[in-house]
Design a protein around this motif. Structure first.
Motif, mmCIF file in Angstrom:
data_model
loop_
_atom_site.group_PDB
_atom_site.id
_atom_site.type_symbol
_atom_site.label_atom_id
_atom_site.label_comp_id
_atom_site.label_asym_id
_atom_site.label_seq_id
_atom_site.Cartn_x
_atom_site.Cartn_y
_atom_site.Cartn_z
ATOM 1 N N SER A 105 -7.976 -5.491 -14.386
ATOM 2 C CA SER A 105 -7.578 -5.538 -12.983
ATOM 3 C C SER A 105 -6.091 -5.231 -12.883
ATOM 4 C CB SER A 105 -7.887 -6.899 -12.351
ATOM 5 O OG SER A 105 -7.036 -7.909 -12.860
ATOM 6 N N ILE A 106 -5.721 -4.666 -11.750
ATOM 7 C CA ILE A 106 -4.314 -4.403 -11.454
ATOM 8 C C ILE A 106 -4.090 -4.783 -10.003
ATOM 9 C CG2 ILE A 106 -4.813 -1.972 -10.923
ATOM 10 C CD1 ILE A 106 -1.947 -1.307 -11.872
ATOM 11 N N ARG A 107 -2.990 -5.479 -9.735
ATOM 12 C CA ARG A 107 -2.703 -5.900 -8.370
ATOM 13 C C ARG A 107 -1.223 -5.736 -8.065
ATOM 14 N NH1 ARG A 107 -5.465 -10.995 -10.009
ATOM 15 N NH2 ARG A 107 -6.158 -9.389 -11.415
ATOM 16 N N TYR A 108 -0.934 -5.514 -6.797
ATOM 17 C CA TYR A 108 0.441 -5.361 -6.327
ATOM 18 C C TYR A 108 0.489 -5.809 -4.879
ATOM 19 C CZ TYR A 108 -1.160 -1.238 -3.765
ATOM 20 O OH TYR A 108 -1.828 -0.401 -2.889
ATOM 21 N N PHE A 109 1.680 -6.102 -4.392
ATOM 22 C CA PHE A 109 1.833 -6.504 -2.997
ATOM 23 C C PHE A 109 2.072 -5.250 -2.166
ATOM 24 C CE2 PHE A 109 3.890 -8.159 0.789
ATOM 25 C CZ PHE A 109 3.110 -9.285 1.060
ATOM 26 N N ASP A 110 1.170 -4.975 -1.238
ATOM 27 C CA ASP A 110 1.281 -3.802 -0.380
ATOM 28 C C ASP A 110 2.178 -4.145 0.810
ATOM 29 O OD1 ASP A 110 0.492 -1.932 1.900
ATOM 30 O OD2 ASP A 110 -0.594 -1.036 0.224
ATOM 31 N N ASP A 111 3.356 -3.542 0.857
ATOM 32 C CA ASP A 111 4.323 -3.864 1.907
ATOM 33 C C ASP A 111 3.833 -3.478 3.297
ATOM 34 O OD1 ASP A 111 6.656 -5.016 0.477
ATOM 35 O OD2 ASP A 111 6.603 -3.110 -0.578
ATOM 36 N N LYS A 112 3.009 -2.440 3.375
ATOM 37 C CA LYS A 112 2.505 -2.022 4.685
ATOM 38 C C LYS A 112 1.493 -3.019 5.225
ATOM 39 C CE LYS A 112 3.159 2.815 3.394
ATOM 40 N NZ LYS A 112 2.486 4.102 3.064
ATOM 41 N N LEU A 113 0.612 -3.497 4.360
ATOM 42 C CA LEU A 113 -0.396 -4.466 4.774
ATOM 43 C C LEU A 113 0.118 -5.889 4.779
ATOM 44 C CD1 LEU A 113 -3.492 -3.180 2.756
ATOM 45 C CD2 LEU A 113 -3.054 -2.861 5.183
ATOM 46 N N GLN A 114 1.210 -6.125 4.022
ATOM 47 C CA GLN A 114 1.723 -7.474 3.790
ATOM 48 C C GLN A 114 0.632 -8.343 3.156
ATOM 49 O OE1 GLN A 114 5.073 -9.009 4.404
ATOM 50 N NE2 GLN A 114 5.266 -6.817 3.952
ATOM 51 N N LYS A 115 -0.065 -7.736 2.192
ATOM 52 C CA LYS A 115 -1.114 -8.428 1.450
ATOM 53 C C LYS A 115 -1.070 -8.002 -0.014
ATOM 54 C CE LYS A 115 -4.544 -8.801 5.182
ATOM 55 N NZ LYS A 115 -5.923 -8.450 5.586
#
Length: 374
Positions: A105-115
């Motif tokens: 798995s790979i995850r990051y904070f999406d600044d556009k979605l704020q999620k």
């Protein structure tokens, strides 16, 4: 594997604890040193607690309030892309329900979605698919959600019914955590917890880094044989070359490196690319896999540019020359204006990747040569 047993393997380890500033951080897996990061970027570092190695005990719901222990897996978690993303590699040697636990798995904070946006792949025997969840931190918990369709009846509800899946991370401590996977069949009014995972930190962990189980191989060929990735073989390995940006009549060339190798027991390929753009080093993760459920190939990439989302491209088949077309997936609009690219094995040990945006009079060409490996 059965659907809800596969949910056991789909772990999202998230926490609300503060970073462990005084604890020494682990080194990156072999072969990943060039894009490894010590920590997540301070602007989105809620996952720093999770860096390291874990042993995870799984339990499956068997009725009423009863759960049954099923398996134990090992997880290596590290930051990458200058702290933009967190990567999880998981493996378990024993066979559970006709398959081995091997996951990414790979995850990051999406600044556009704020999620937080997570991409995951946990293949079964000769079966590969991917999914994603999104969510935020509320009330000292992080909860992420996705929708799916039942593959078999549950609680009297027929197969094919849409359900909501929720991952909840709570009870996080410096050396332990609790994770739950729950489903709702009534539009999130009520929930049933089907799987529980409890993790304990490992201080001495070699399961994913010995000579035969590098970060990119992750075990033997039990799940997927060599044939599944055979069309990708001309593109695997370690490469160096030249990236050319073409703007009108102007051409600018830069040095580049690419690594792409099989992993998840031969079910997918994982790697990275580094572009040396003047004095700047641009990095990206690359994930490529056949998707057996939809008879397609997926190309997922995430770069180290803060504020940019991931990109997903799809192709109907993989051959000596393949056209990948961008498609917004996982509830995220892909960054950038590039809508497609061609990927060609031009000669033995050579490959060319091309893409263009006619309306902007812009194009690129990446020429790569395979390097000898030890």
């Amino acid at each position: 594997m059965k659907f809800f047993d596969r949910l056991i393997a789909s772990i999202l380890l998230i926490t609300v604890c503060l970073p462990l500033a005084t604890e020494a951080q682990p080194t990156g897996p072999p072969g990943f040193e060039k894009i490894y990061s010590q920590r997540l970027d301070e602007s989105h570092n809620a996952f720093d607690f999770w860096l390291g190695n874990w042993e995870v005990t799984w339990q499956r719901w068997i009725g009423k309030d009863s759960y049954q222990a099923t398996n134990i897996s090992q997880h290596r978690v590290f930051a990458a892309l200058d702290g933009k993303a967190l990567i999880e590699l998981a493996y378990e040697d024993s066979i559970v329900l006709d398959s081995k636990t091997a996951g990414f798995s790979i995850r990051y904070f999406d600044d556009k979605l704020q999620k937080w946006v997570m991409f995951q792949c946990w293949p079964g025997k000769n079966r590969v698919s991917f999914s994603s969840l999104q969510g935020t931190h509320h009330h000292k918990r992080i909860q992420l959600y996705r929708q799916g369709k039942l593959r078999r009846p549950l609680f009297g509800v027929p197969a094919g019914t849409t359900y909501d899946n929720r991952y909840t991370f709570s009870d996080a401590h410096p050396d332990s955590f609790r994770w739950e996977s729950s489903v709702s069949l009534d539009m999130m009014r009520t929930w049933a917890t089907l799987n529980i995972a409890e993790g304990n930190r490992l201080t001495d962990f070699d399961a994913l880094v010995d000579d035969q189980k590098q970060w990119f191989t992750q075990g033997d060929s039990y799940d997927c044989g060599d044939s599944l990735l055979a069309p990708l073989a001309p593109y695997l390995g370690t490469w160096t070359g030249e990236l050319t940006y073409i703007e009108g009549k102007k051409k600018t060339k830069y040095k580049t490196e690419r690594v792409l190798k099989p992993f998840l027991s031969g079910c997918a390929a994982l790697g990275y690319q580094i572009n040396y753009i003047g004095g700047e080093i641009r990095k990206e993760i690359i994930f490529v896999s056949p998707l057996t459920d939809s008879d397609q190939w997926v190309f997922y990439t995430l770069n180290n540019q803060m504020g940019e989302s991931h990109k997903t491209f799809f192709a109907d088949n993989m051959g000596k020359e393949t056209l990948f077309t961008k498609k917004d997936t996982l509830g995220v609009t892909s960054s950038g204006s590039l809508n497609s690219f061609s990927w060609k094995a031009s000669k033995p040990n050579k490959q060319i990747i091309k893409g263009d945006i006619p309306e902007k009079d812009w194009a690129f060409q990446l020429q790569l040569v395979r390097q000898e490996e030890d």
